[in-house]
Structure formats: C-alpha cells, structure tokens
Design an enzyme around this catalytic site. Structure first.
Site, PDB file in Angstrom:
ATOM      1  N   ASP A  96       0.772  -1.152   0.066  1.00 14.77           N
ATOM      2  CA  ASP A  96      -0.056  -0.097   0.157  1.00 14.77           C
ATOM      3  C   ASP A  96       0.843   1.226  -0.112  1.00 14.77           C
ATOM      4  O   ASP A  96       2.045   1.052   0.247  1.00 14.77           O
ATOM      5  CB  ASP A  96      -1.004  -0.069   1.253  1.00 14.77           C
ATOM      6  N   ASP A 151       1.284   4.974   1.536  1.00  8.85           N
ATOM      7  CA  ASP A 151       0.762   6.073   2.482  1.00  8.85           C
ATOM      8  C   ASP A 151       1.109   7.485   1.835  1.00  8.85           C
ATOM      9  O   ASP A 151       2.026   7.452   1.280  1.00  8.85           O
ATOM     10  CB  ASP A 151       1.529   5.736   3.822  1.00  8.85           C
ATOM     11  N   ASP A 180      10.372   5.343  11.767  1.00  9.15           N
ATOM     12  CA  ASP A 180      11.428   4.331  12.615  1.00  9.15           C
ATOM     13  C   ASP A 180      12.799   3.947  11.770  1.00  9.15           C
ATOM     14  O   ASP A 180      13.652   4.219  12.515  1.00  9.15           O
ATOM     15  CB  ASP A 180      10.407   3.101  12.699  1.00  9.15           C
TER      16      ASP A 180
END
Ligand code: ATP
Ligand code: MG
Length: 428
Positions: free
Chosen positions: A30, A32, A108
């Site tokens: 996907d 984002d 992250d």
C-alpha cells in the site's frame, strides 16, 4: 489524490513501506501519503474520508475497495504540544505537527523515511535511506536505544521488515534491540497480536520466524511455544518435530498468500499452540478424561497463558479450539460414525491440520490419505470406504475407551460445544 492535495495548495508525498518496496522492486502492499495539510483540511478535501486514531491521528480516504492513509507531517513528540511520553520513555500520544524533515526523523527506519514526489519523480531523503536501500542495511533513525524505548514494537518491526526485505540489521540498531527487547513484556496484547499477524500474514512468514528465533525475540510473542522449541533443541541437534510442524504451517501460509488464496490466523495460531495443547491434553487423559474433553480443557490452560501476551480475538480462538478438538475424531472415529464430520464447518481446516501433522508423523499417514480420498468419491463409494477407515490409536488410544461416567459427561459437553465452541473459557 496527490493532485487534489496539490491543487488545494498543500505539498504531499508518497512515503513509507510503499516507496521502500517500489525502490526494491517488490510489490508495494500500500502507499501512505504524508502532507502538510492538517487532518481537518484533508478531511474537507475528500468527502469519502474520516479521521481515525488517537495515538496517531490519520485520515482514511476510501477509494472503492482501497483505503489510503493520509498523515500530516509530524515533529518530534518532545518539541511541542500534542505529544505525551510515559515514565519509561514510551510515546503515548504523537500528534505534534511539523515539517517534512521533522516528519522523516520521527519515522522508525531510514528505508521507511523516503518521500516520493510525484510532481517531479524525485525521492526526498533526509536520513540516508537511499544508501541503506542500496546496501541492504536496516537501520533505526536517530539514537537507536531511545527509539526502541519510545516504542518497543520497533524491535519486532526491525526483525519483521529485515526478514521481509532480506536485509542485514545494522550493528547499533541490533545492539539497541537486544538491550530493549525486554520492554516488549509490557506492551498491550492487542498491539502485539497486530504485529504477530503482520509477521506471519505478509507472505514472508518463514523468514520472519527464523529471524525471530535468531534474534531471540520469538518468546516475546509466543512464550510457551518458544520454551518448547528450546527444549526440543536441547534434546537433539536435528530440527525437532514441533519446529518442523510450525515451519510447514508457515510455508503453507506463505504459498497461499503468494497464490492470493485466503488465509486465516486461526490455522497458524492453532499450529503455534498445538504442541502445548497436545501435551496438556495427554496429561489430562491420564487422569481419565476422554480425548475431546482433554483437548477442550487443554485449551482452557494453554490459551489464557497466550492471551496475556498477545490478544487473540474470539473469532480466531474459537475455530482454533474446534480444529484441535476435531483431531482425535478424525483419527479415531470408526467409519460408520465419521462421515458426518465432512459436514462440520471446520472440517476443511481440521483436515488440512491433520495432513500437515501427517507429514511428520507416520502413524497419521493412512488416516490423512483416507480423508483425502473420501472427499473425492461419491456417496456410495464413501459408504464402501467406511469399512476400512483407519483407526489411529497412537495419540488418543482406543476409541471410546474410558470410564462410562465420563462418556456421558462428554456427550453433554459436545452438545454445548456445538452451539458455542468458545464457551469453555470465559477468559477470551
Ligand atoms: P509493511 O510493508 O508491513 O506495510 P511499512 O513500513 O509500510 O511496512 P506500516 O506499519 O504500514 O509499515 O507503516 C507505514 C510507515 O509508517 C512506515 O514505513 C514508517 O515510516 C512509519 N511507521 C510505522 N510504524 C512506526 C513506528 N512504530 N514508529 C515510527 N514510524 C512508524
Ligand atoms: Mg505499509
């Protein structure tokens, strides 16, 4: 989507795993979107959208069957209002908006912080992510210990994503993971369940499992199973039965995902816990319980221990228990009584479960083959086949043995089970 944000005067980029995977020529799961528009502004641009989340506020924009996640650039939680950190350094709330660069720094891993600008097809990289993609290195952004303390699930994410990408984990990141892994013990079970699902339902479950074992992290997700695998390893230097069984179940899941076939967490989770359930059930049988009762009670012992670590929604734990409790019936029941099992709504899953067990257990092979054949023939032939249904006694003894009183008790219980298979434990 991005165009509409641009037209509204906002800057916006594709970001995260989708960009990373596209750069690595993997199929992105996907995409984002990150933007300088606030959630409310995004919401007002797209009618088919809603604001979700508390820990992270995001906008979900619905496009047919797809949901696109749009996040507003965020800054370091320490730099303004809207953030909240617990006494152990964990981020509780993270809603401080900032610039794109600040947004990159609070992500992250370096390879997860690449921004793709569709206007000019460029990648914006503030953290050296492109080099790490090139070198196949997985690295936390910033001070690795601090980043793991802020959100200990990053330790699991590192293991999972490094396994997915087949990357090496950079040494300082690795050291920080070892130093902070114990914090996973205090994570909410729901979050750990979510991570476990991603770990094993992304199409790279076998690799994830091996990374978790290598990094000694598997026990933070499945402590009982981990202890059993360790015991198995101590006993022999050959891969043990339980490890092989779990690997085979994971490989099966991976191949189904690769073929776009449906998968259910119940099946995998049933394998993860099978060793413990089996052992517990065998002990209970020595105390005089019938196999079905013993398995049911074993579920009551094993599942609550797992639920302290990862939640398992009842829609998965109930089928797990049904799959388990069908095993002795598939193995033991004589021909005249077993055809009805074909109508059981868990038959297929329980049969698959038996076949996988049979791969590593010769005593089950004939029964598994019988069940395969009986599904392929017509009703008359099924009746014929019932005469030579193999009755397996290696695990659950002779069918129908046990004190009379117990058998009556079992019948009562089975009646209840059929209505509500999860009713054995009120704790789930
Ligand atoms: P996957 O391939 O599993 O989707 P992903 O990297 O896209 O991997 P997501 O959970 O979809 O993982 O998260 C999307 C992006 O959000 C990540 O790439 C990362 O930039 C950011 N992100 C997600 N979780 C965290 C976290 N715990 N801490 C910081 N940033 C995070
Ligand atoms: Mg993603």
């Amino acid at each position: 989507m991005l165009e509409r944000l641009h037209a509204g005067g906002y800057s916006s980029y594709l970001v995260g795993g989708g960009v990373r995977d596209a750069l690595l020529e993997l199929q992105p799961k996907d995409f984002d979107i990150a933007t300088d528009a606030s959630p409310e502004e995004v919401r007002s641009l797209f009618r088919n959208s809603r604001i979700i989340g508390r820990r992270f506020r995001l906008v979900h924009v619905v496009f047919g069957r797809d949901i696109i996640e749009v996040a507003t650039f965020r800054a370091d939680h320490a730099s303004g209002k809207g953030g909240e950190t617990g006494s152990d350094g964990r981020i509780l709330r993270d809603n401080v908006y900032g610039s794109i660069e600040e947004d990159a720094l609070r992500r992250d891993f370096t390879v997860n912080a690449l921004y793709f600008n569709i206007e000019d097809n460029t990648v914006v990289d503030f953290v050296g992510g492109l080099d790490d993609i090139e070198d196949g290195v997985f690295r936390l952004i910033g001070n690795p210990v601090q980043r793991c303390e802020e959100d200990p699930v990053r330790v699991l994410r590192a293991a999972r994503l490094a396994a997915k990408l087949q990357f090496d984990i950079e040494q300082d990141t690795l050291d920080a993971m070892f130093d902070t892994a114990h914090m996973l013990e205090n994570m909410p079970p729901a979050r750990l369940f979510e991570e476990a699902l991603k770990m094993f339902h992304g199409g790279y479950a076998v690799r994830s499992f091996h990374r978790l074992l290598e990094l000694d992290l598997f026990g933070y997700l499945f402590p009982q199973t981990n202890a059993r695998l360790r015991d198995e390893m101590v006993e022999s230097d050959q891969p043990g039965y339980e490890k092989q069984l779990i690997e085979a179940a994971l490989a099966n899941t991976d191949s189904r995902i690769l073929q776009d076939l449906p998968v259910t967490p119940a099946y995998l989770l049933a394998f993860m816990q099978w060793g413990a359930v089996y052992e517990c059930a065998r002990k209970l049988m020595q105390k005089g319980l019938t196999p079905s009762d013993a398995i049911w009670h074993a579920g009551d012992v094993v599942l609550p221990l797992q639920l302290r670590v990862t939640s398992i929604p009842k829609r998965f734990s109930a089928p797990m228990r049904e799959i388990w409790s069908l095993q002795p019936r598939l193995e033991q029941l004589p021909g005249n009584r077993c055809l009805a099992l074909l109508e059981n709504r868990r038959f297929r899953a329980a049969y698959d479960f038996l076949c996988l067990r049979a791969r590593f257990d010769d005593t089950l092979k004939d029964a598994a083959e019988w069940w395969t054949r009986v599904q392929e023939v017509d009703a008359t032939e099924q009746e014929q086949m019932c005469k030579d249904k193999p009755v397996v006694t290696s695990h659950w003894g002779e069918p129908g043995k046990g004190p009379k009183r117990k058998r009556r008790a079992r019948r009562g219980r089975a009646g209840r089970d059929r209505k509500s298979p999860g009713s054995g434990s009120g704790k789930q």
